[in-house]
Enzyme design. Structure first.
Site, PDB file in Angstrom:
ATOM      1  N   HIS A  61       0.831  -1.210   0.000  1.00 20.62           N
ATOM      2  CA  HIS A  61       0.000   0.000   0.000  1.00 20.62           C
ATOM      3  C   HIS A  61       0.861   1.253   0.000  1.00 20.62           C
ATOM      4  O   HIS A  61       2.055   1.218   0.277  1.00 20.62           O
ATOM      5  CB  HIS A  61      -0.918   0.023   1.236  1.00 20.62           C
ATOM      6  CG  HIS A  61      -0.169   0.178   2.530  1.00 20.62           C
ATOM      7  ND1 HIS A  61       0.588  -0.815   3.081  1.00 20.62           N
ATOM      8  CD2 HIS A  61      -0.056   1.242   3.359  1.00 20.62           C
ATOM      9  CE1 HIS A  61       1.138  -0.386   4.192  1.00 20.62           C
ATOM     10  NE2 HIS A  61       0.770   0.865   4.391  1.00 20.62           N
ATOM     11  N   ASP A  63       0.483   4.908   2.006  1.00 21.53           N
ATOM     12  CA  ASP A  63      -0.277   5.244   3.217  1.00 21.53           C
ATOM     13  C   ASP A  63      -1.528   6.083   2.928  1.00 21.53           C
ATOM     14  O   ASP A  63      -1.457   7.115   2.254  1.00 21.53           O
ATOM     15  CB  ASP A  63       0.622   5.975   4.228  1.00 21.53           C
ATOM     16  CG  ASP A  63       1.590   5.016   4.901  1.00 21.53           C
ATOM     17  OD1 ASP A  63       1.217   3.829   5.073  1.00 21.53           O
ATOM     18  OD2 ASP A  63       2.714   5.427   5.241  1.00 21.53           O
ATOM     19  N   HIS A 212       4.687   0.089   0.236  1.00 28.36           N
ATOM     20  CA  HIS A 212       5.426  -0.694   1.222  1.00 28.36           C
ATOM     21  C   HIS A 212       4.506  -1.732   1.850  1.00 28.36           C
ATOM     22  O   HIS A 212       3.275  -1.625   1.760  1.00 28.36           O
ATOM     23  CB  HIS A 212       6.047   0.206   2.302  1.00 28.36           C
ATOM     24  CG  HIS A 212       5.049   1.001   3.075  1.00 28.36           C
ATOM     25  ND1 HIS A 212       4.443   2.134   2.560  1.00 28.36           N
ATOM     26  CD2 HIS A 212       4.528   0.837   4.313  1.00 28.36           C
ATOM     27  CE1 HIS A 212       3.610   2.633   3.446  1.00 28.36           C
ATOM     28  NE2 HIS A 212       3.631   1.862   4.531  1.00 28.36           N
ATOM     29  N   ARG A 227       4.480   6.435  14.162  1.00 24.74           N
ATOM     30  CA  ARG A 227       4.634   7.014  12.820  1.00 24.74           C
ATOM     31  C   ARG A 227       4.103   8.443  12.817  1.00 24.74           C
ATOM     32  O   ARG A 227       2.999   8.684  13.293  1.00 24.74           O
ATOM     33  CB  ARG A 227       3.863   6.184  11.797  1.00 24.74           C
ATOM     34  CG  ARG A 227       4.215   6.543  10.366  1.00 24.74           C
ATOM     35  CD  ARG A 227       3.431   5.689   9.381  1.00 24.74           C
ATOM     36  NE  ARG A 227       2.174   6.329   9.043  1.00 24.74           N
ATOM     37  CZ  ARG A 227       1.158   5.716   8.424  1.00 24.74           C
ATOM     38  NH1 ARG A 227       1.246   4.449   8.097  1.00 24.74           N
ATOM     39  NH2 ARG A 227       0.056   6.376   8.140  1.00 24.74           N
TER      40      ARG A 227
HETATM   41  C1  SIN Z   1       2.935   1.246   7.831  1.00 30.07           C
HETATM   42  O1  SIN Z   1       3.165   2.432   8.026  1.00 30.07           O
HETATM   43  O2  SIN Z   1       2.204   0.867   6.926  1.00 30.07           O
HETATM   44  C2  SIN Z   1       3.617   0.227   8.703  1.00 30.07           C
HETATM   45  C3  SIN Z   1       5.012   0.031   8.270  1.00 30.07           C
HETATM   46  C4  SIN Z   1       5.787  -0.844   9.199  1.00 30.07           C
HETATM   47  O3  SIN Z   1       5.286  -1.194  10.266  1.00 30.07           O
HETATM   48  O4  SIN Z   1       6.921  -1.179   8.882  1.00 30.07           O
END
Ligand code: SIN
Length: 238
Positions: A61, A63, A212, A227
């Site tokens: 995805h 974000d 990612h 985050r």
């Molecule tokens: C995310 O922000 O989608 C999670 C990424 C992660 O936990 O490495």
């Protein structure tokens, strides 16, 4: 702009420092549904442990691409990492559209077909975040299938299996087949890099040209972080 994703080791950031670092790049994005830490909605919790049924970001995805103006950059700081595993994979969407090795890129006829198309991005956070926070929002938005990066001017593939549900202007059967093809295409490892986290690692990625996914191979151990996400603009094509 050059590397798409940056990794930093051994960053002992407080939540305040993390927030201030994010704010250097713009106004912070508030996730529509995720739980947050330290009473600050901009500090999104990324957490999986022995009681989890899923981890954050387990599908490819970009974000919150279901927002009208999806996040530009995400900055993740891990303050607890498992003894092994828990890597994050990143896929370069410039290369997925038009790789240097032309055999790996989309073909010219397919690019020409996809160029004018738009797709529906739809979030459904009800299941995953139900136990953590009262549901707030499930945004949806229409975005171009091929997106022009607003800084570099380069074209990127902008559909992802986490949020993209329907390509507009074609039949349901055609849309399902095209999305299946494009989601498979993103999995090509020639577009990827893989980050192995340690305690206090930070990753910072550009959601406009990357996808990612976070690998959940460390159950029942705990992986936990915060985050900070910076607002982006409305995706456009040319
Ligand atoms: C995310 O922000 O989608 C999670 C990424 C992660 O936990 O490495």
């Amino acid at each position: 702009m050059k590397h798409l994703v940056l990794f930093f080791r051994d960053q002992r950031m407080t939540p305040e420092q993390h927030t201030a670092f994010g704010e250097r790049f713009g106004e912070l994005h508030i996730h529509p549904a995720a739980p947050y830490g330290h009473d600050k909605p901009a500090l999104m919790k990324i957490h999986a442990d022995k009681n989890s049924k899923r981890n954050n970001g387990d599908a490819w995805h970009s974000d919150v691409s279901a927002d009208e103006e999806p996040p530009m950059v995400s900055i993740l700081h891990l303050h607890q990492s498992p003894s092994s595993g828990g890597d994050t994979l990143f896929a370069n969407m410039y290369d997925a559209y038009d790789a240097y090795d032309a055999y790996e890129a989309l073909s010219d006829p397919l690019k020409a077909f996809l160029d004018p198309l738009e797709a529906l991005h739809q979030s459904d956070y009800t299941g995953f975040y139900r136990d953590h926070s009262p549901q707030r929002e499930n945004p949806s938005a229409i975005h171009p299938v091929i997106r022009t990066h607003p800084v570099t001017g380069r074209q990127t593939l902008y559909v992802n299996s986490g949020f993209t549900r329907r390509i507009r202007g074609v039949t349901r059967v055609e849309s399902d087949a095209l999305l299946r093809l494009l989601f498979e295409h993103v999995k090509n490892p020639t577009f990827h890099c893989r980050f192995s986290w340690q305690l206090n690692s930070v990753a910072m990625w550009d959601n406009r040209c990357l996808q990612h996914m976070a690998v959940w191979d460390y159950y029942p151990e705990t992986r936990s972080g915060i985050r900070v996400t910076v607002k982006g603009d409305r995706p456009f094509h040319r």
